[in-house]
Design a protein around this motif. Sequence first.
Motif: not given
Length: 438
Positions: A59-87
């Motif tokens: 179960p840990v392996v499954i979570m790790f694989i898909f969590a890393i893929l999910f947050f990688g996609i969020m990173q690609d989409s630029g989700m964090f960029n405006p937040l950091i810019h504003n800070m």
Amino acid sequence: MLSIIAFIIIATIVALLITQKVHPVIALTIVPVAGALIAGFGFEEISDFFSEGIASVLPVVIMFIFAILFFGIMQDSGMFNPLIHNMVKISRGNVILVAMVTVIIGGLAHLDGAGASTFLITIPALLPLYRKLNMSPYLLVLLIGLSASIINMVPWAGPLGRTAAVLGVDAAELWPPLIPLQIISIILLIGFAAFLGWMEKKRIEKEGLLINTDNAGMFESNINTGSESEGKNLERPKLLWFNLLLVLIVIISLVTNILPAGLIFMIALCIGMLVNYPDAEVQKDRLASHAPNALMMGSIILAAGTFLGIMDNSGMLESLAEDMVSVLPAFIVPYLHYVVGAFGVPLDMVLNTDAYYFALLPIVEGIVSPLGVESVEIAYSLLIGNIIGTFVSPFSPALWLAVGLAGIEMGRYIKYAFFWIWGFSLVILLVGFLLGLY
């Protein structure tokens, strides 16, 4: 005999992991299998040990694989960029405020649980600001490292996943009690950053380097998430609020344990991919981009399952723990997890993450748990005592990346940051105790 073989197996694995002579997968697989054969166990017994060990970490392996893929996609989409810019804009060049905002930026950037991407996002964004204000880049790496270490308690990051693998539980089950600690720790770190920022301001004033910060526009910062052209093509600014909502739903689902953590991330990944990158070829490209990190962590956890399955089910770990109890001073044994937790940061200087969680934690748990201490309490004390030191250890590849990005020296950084980090870890360990985690 079992204790001796167990000790040799663990010592060999620790030595291999420390010296980085081989990949962790090799050390965690070959050494315990060889040890089990030497101990007289047959192939059929070893196969059973392997099956039970793999089942405990799957179960840990499954979570790790898909969590890393999910947050990688969020990173690609630029989700964090405006937040950091504003800070960055909010800080307006005030040295103390910049230090405090650095902590918040580091925490936001580390929501994906990946140290390398955290430093890749934050250091190029903030280093020009630090240089303009004549602030030390060592302070920059220290504050981002501390902030990322606190956020690193999330279940999709390495330490909690390794802890869950050792205990044979779902990482998402270990996380909720840690959330109040994370919140308090971030608040304390912001205060600590203000103190360090005040010290930095005094140093700058003493050296006559303090500059006029009236023009806030001079402190604009560029966020780099890869090559400039690729980053712009992948960013989805119009979907920012959707992506933030998706991440929030994922976190709430993990806390409420409404579904298995692995399934939560699988569903979230599919939704995130369909909405942000509906084209099948782009989806394939994004998965291929993040797959190496996901598979790397998955393979290490599976190898750890082999190691733990053999050590636990063969009786070697229990035998070693019993013999160690017989030689330890009686008054120390019930508090061994506190002692190891208190020295978690110094241990990070001689043990890498895999050695600490896959070799040391099982031994301490085996020694202390028979005395009536819950395994999860033992794990929390070792985790909290050690995790704050994640990004001061020379065994952290992400730290070497941070040092390179900031243009500083590893030896000088360790000298600059070690005692601040160790002291902060002891404070957080005390907070965990007061919260009743152990």
